[in-house]
Design an enzyme around this catalytic site. Structure first.
Site, PDB file in Angstrom:
ATOM      1  N   ILE A  47      -4.668   2.577  -2.707  1.00  0.00           N
ATOM      2  CA  ILE A  47      -3.932   2.229  -1.493  1.00  0.00           C
ATOM      3  C   ILE A  47      -3.104   0.968  -1.680  1.00  0.00           C
ATOM      4  CG2 ILE A  47      -5.805   0.822  -0.507  1.00  0.00           C
ATOM      5  CD1 ILE A  47      -5.067   2.079   2.233  1.00  0.00           C
ATOM      6  N   LYS A  48      -3.455   0.151  -2.663  1.00  0.00           N
ATOM      7  CA  LYS A  48      -2.751  -1.110  -2.868  1.00  0.00           C
ATOM      8  C   LYS A  48      -1.305  -0.911  -3.328  1.00  0.00           C
ATOM      9  CE  LYS A  48      -6.229  -3.809  -1.813  1.00  0.00           C
ATOM     10  NZ  LYS A  48      -6.212  -4.719  -0.643  1.00  0.00           N
ATOM     11  N   ASP A  49      -0.963   0.284  -3.796  1.00  0.00           N
ATOM     12  CA  ASP A  49       0.433   0.574  -4.124  1.00  0.00           C
ATOM     13  C   ASP A  49       1.333   0.300  -2.923  1.00  0.00           C
ATOM     14  OD1 ASP A  49      -0.666   1.523  -6.465  1.00  0.00           O
ATOM     15  OD2 ASP A  49       0.199   3.527  -6.315  1.00  0.00           O
TER      16      ASP A  49
END
Length: 308
Positions: A47-49
């Site tokens: 999700i950090k993308d």
């Protein structure tokens, strides 16, 4: 006459971030409607993308060098983006970070600085302090996910609307692990803006720092966990307690049990933070009703040497 088609070709992996699927967890939670958004299907694996893309879009002009403190996933996302944009990249990680995560960051060409984990964030050898020092010494742009308002904004503007419409705007509970605090705060705020009746529940390891901010309960014993990316000894500024209705704590043993059950019963190879939130849902389930949604932030492939 040839029919017109919309091209499915993306300009780079950065344009491929998002549109991750939502799936039912009907084998693990047989008598409830529990769904999970599979964020490990982003090109950088987590999700950090989304957060990194948002932060770089709002970074100062002419940035050439970036630095960030990370438990691994933000570091990999930033390293991936740096490869695309031609940036010099330094990532600091705590020494409990899995070997798969460290090698993943290095594979993108970034430099990894492994730091001491079990020290206060202000300690000169903590991964937070080392990142700050690199930024100060080199003039690099420090994303600072643990304090930046853009952490929350990324999920308010991107992740949350996507989830909301995938659910056809129907949701009763959003349950989310708490690490930097940006995901639950940004998504939770958006969901409550759409429907104030939605309840937002955080999940963290035992004796982590967030529950006391929401419930006024004090932490118990000393905080220590094998989980990565979830739980904090000191709360992050990115966390907004006004958005969260309750915080559940689970043991490492409970989290790892559900991490393994996700793989063996649902065919979902997810990381420890996903196991943590699944264990939290199981613990809260007798009190919940209606549709429950959660986020699985990353893949268990990044922890094979550690959790499986």
């Amino acid at each position: 006459m040839m029919s017109e088609h919309i091209s499915q070709i993306r300009g780079s992996v950065m344009d491929a971030i998002g549109n991750t699927p939502v799936v039912m967890l009907s084998r693990l939670f047989r008598n409830a409607e529990v769904v999970a958004k599979l964020e490990f299907m982003n090109p950088g694996g987590s999700i950090k993308d989304r957060m990194v893309r948002h932060m770089l879009r709002h970074s100062p002009v002419n940035v050439k060098h970036v630095v960030e403190s990370s438990s691994g996933n933000t570091g990999a996302a930033l390293a991936m983006a740096s490869a695309v944009y031609g940036l010099q990249c330094d990532i600091t990680v705590p020494d409990r970070t899995s070997v798969e995560k460290v090698k993943r960051i290095q594979a993108y060409g970034a430099e990894v600085h492994v730091c001491v984990a079990d020290v206060p964030e202000s300690h000169e050898r903590s991964y937070h302090s080392v990142a700050e020092r690199i930024a100060a010494d080199t003039g690099a742009f420090h994303l600072d996910q643990y304090r930046s308002e853009m952490n929350r904004q990324a999920h308010y503007a991107d992740t949350a609307p996507e989830l909301w419409f995938q659910l056809n705007c129907e949701l009763d509970y959003f349950v989310c692990g708490i690490g930097s605090g940006g995901t639950i705060s940004g998504i939770g705020r958006y969901l409550k803006d759409q429907n104030p009746n939605i309840k937002v529940i955080g999940v963290e390891p035992a004796n982590s720092a967030y529950r006391k901010l929401v419930t006024n309960d004090e932490c118990g014993d000393e905080y220590k966990t094998v989980m990565e990316g979830v739980g904090k000894r000191t709360p992050s500024v990115s966390f907004d307690p006004s958005v969260v209705d309750d915080v559940i704590q689970v043991t490492d043993e409970e989290a790892l049990e559900y991490c393994r059950r996700l793989a063996r019963e649902e065919g979902i190879l997810a990381g420890g933070s996903s196991g943590c939130v699944a264990a939290g849902i199981a613990k809260a389930l007798p009190k919940l009703h209606g549709r429950i949604a959660t986020i699985f932030p990353d893949s268990g492939a990044f922890y094979l040497s550690k959790y499986f």
